[in-house]
Design an enzyme around this catalytic site. Structure first.
Site, PDB file in Angstrom:
ATOM      1  CE1 TYR A   3      70.982  69.543 -13.423  1.00 37.11           C
ATOM      2  CE2 TYR A   3      71.827  69.265 -11.200  1.00 37.11           C
ATOM      3  CZ  TYR A   3      71.040  68.823 -12.239  1.00 37.11           C
ATOM      4  OH  TYR A   3      70.300  67.666 -12.106  1.00 37.11           O
ATOM      5  CB  SER A  25      77.523  55.830 -17.226  1.00 37.51           C
ATOM      6  OG  SER A  25      77.623  57.173 -16.849  1.00 37.51           O
ATOM      7  N   GLY A  55      69.835  77.093 -11.235  1.00 36.83           N
ATOM      8  CA  GLY A  55      68.746  76.941 -12.213  1.00 36.83           C
ATOM      9  C   GLY A  55      67.607  76.127 -11.618  1.00 36.83           C
TER      10      GLY A  55
END
Ligand code: NAD
Ligand code: UDP
Length: 309
Positions: A144, A188, A147
């Site tokens: 991640y 969350s 990237g």
């Protein structure tokens, strides 16, 4: 009427962005492969005459016409981007190349949703845009982080080599309604656990910090950056109020009135110890400051999760 392409438009941030663009009278093309995005997020927009959804994987070339392109396609939650790390890298890198190629061909302005993860586990605190980061190239977060770093590089090379009109924003932890309850990110997770009176899972000691931005503030910053003349970024977008994960857990328990307790689980590898944006550049160039406090934003988010879990 401006035609705006949003990759990752069925995701958490992307769906809020699409709604906002429709409200502004834009013609919106949402491109998403629904890996972490959901049709529920865009269902209210489906019948809108200026909204179109195309199921497509941005790791493959894509041809369309647009005046503006927002590049958001990429799983953002650590469990999801680590599920298939090679795919995550392809999504960021090939996704950037394909959209930049399109922007070059049709002369569109293009904005990258980059991330505070380009700073890695930062040794400078808080983090200004000039900080070059402390990223592990071989760890579980690297697919991640690297990237996104490569995507930033491609944006600036397409600008230098082909004159593409680019914008780069570095987003710090953002939360709000429409997050996927199974997403795995801390806000969350804690809210869902608290609403079910289950234990809140704090990873490690809980002394690590993050700075949480409410989604409406973030979308405002992104749109301002897209519309801004003469400034490519990169620019940090985030709320500089910094909290430990223990403080966040206690706040969520208080705001939900939950009977949940806090438990500690092992800290994942390379989990950044501290994170807080310097937002002076966004203030100066975009006249942008976040206005929603963590408590206000959590209350909105808790109401949303009550309706879905
Ligand atoms: P999200 O997972 O809800 O949204 C990502 C979207 O991209 C999903 O709809 C997913 O289906 C789609 N997608 C993934 N791979 C794809 C592919 N190969 N082709 C087409 N679509 C694909 O996450 P989010 O929080 O909405 O994040 C959106 C963007 O913002 C991401 O690029 C993320 O890196 C960036 N960002 C988000 C945060 C945050 O805190 N929310 C922080 C920093 C950066
Ligand atoms: N975290 C936690 N419990 C959870 C999920 C995450 O304590 O159930 C921690 C995680 O280890 C990290 C912070 O919360 O230190 C933020 O994690 P998240 O996955 O939301 O985003 P990150 O900023 O790490 O990409």
């Amino acid at each position: 009427m401006k035609r705006v392409l949003v990759t990752g438009g069925a995701g958490f941030l992307g769906s809020h962005l699409c709604s906002r663009l429709l409200q502004e009278g834009k013609d919106v093309l949402c491109v998403d492969n629904l890996f972490t995005g959901r049709k529920e997020n865009i269902r209210p927009m489906m019948g809108h005459p200026h909204f179109e959804f195309i199921r497509h994987d941005v790791a493959q070339p894509f041809y369309a016409e647009a005046d503006q392109v927002y590049v958001l396609a990429c799983p953002a939650s650590p469990p999801h981007y680590q599920y298939n790390p090679i795919k995550t890298a392809k999504t960021s890198v090939f996704g950037a190349i394909h959209m930049l190629g399109m922007a070059k061909r049709v002369k569109a302005r293009i904005l990258l949703a980059s991330t505070s993860e380009v700073y890695g586990d930062p040794l400078v605190h808080p983090q200004p845009e000039s900080y070059r980061g402390n990223v592990n190239t071989t760890g579980i977060r690297s697919c991640y982080d690297e990237g996104k770093r490569m995507a930033e590089t491609l944006f600036f090379d397409y600008h230098r080599q082909h004159g593409v009109d680019i914008r780069v924003v570095r987003i710090f932890n953002t939360y709000g309604p429409r997050m996927n309850p199974q997403d795995g990110r801390v806000v969350s997770n804690f809210i869902v656990q608290a609403l079910k009176n289950e234990d809140l899972t704090v990873y490690g000691s809980g002394q690590q910090t993050r700075s949480f931005c409410y989604v409406d503030d973030l979308i405002e910053g992104m749109v301002r950056m897209m519309e801004c003349e003469g400034f490519m970024g990169p620019v940090n977008l985030g709320n500089p109020a910094e909290f430990t994960m223990l403080e966040l857990a206690e706040l969520v328990i208080r705001l939900t009135g939950s009977r949940s307790k806090i438990v500690h689980l092992p800290l994942p590898a390379d989990d950044p110890v501290q994170r807080k944006p310097v937002i002076r550049l966004a203030e100066e160039r975009l006249a942008w400051v976040p206005s929603v406090t963590l408590e206000q934003g959590l209350l909105q988010t808790i109401e949303y999760f009550k309706s879905v879990v």
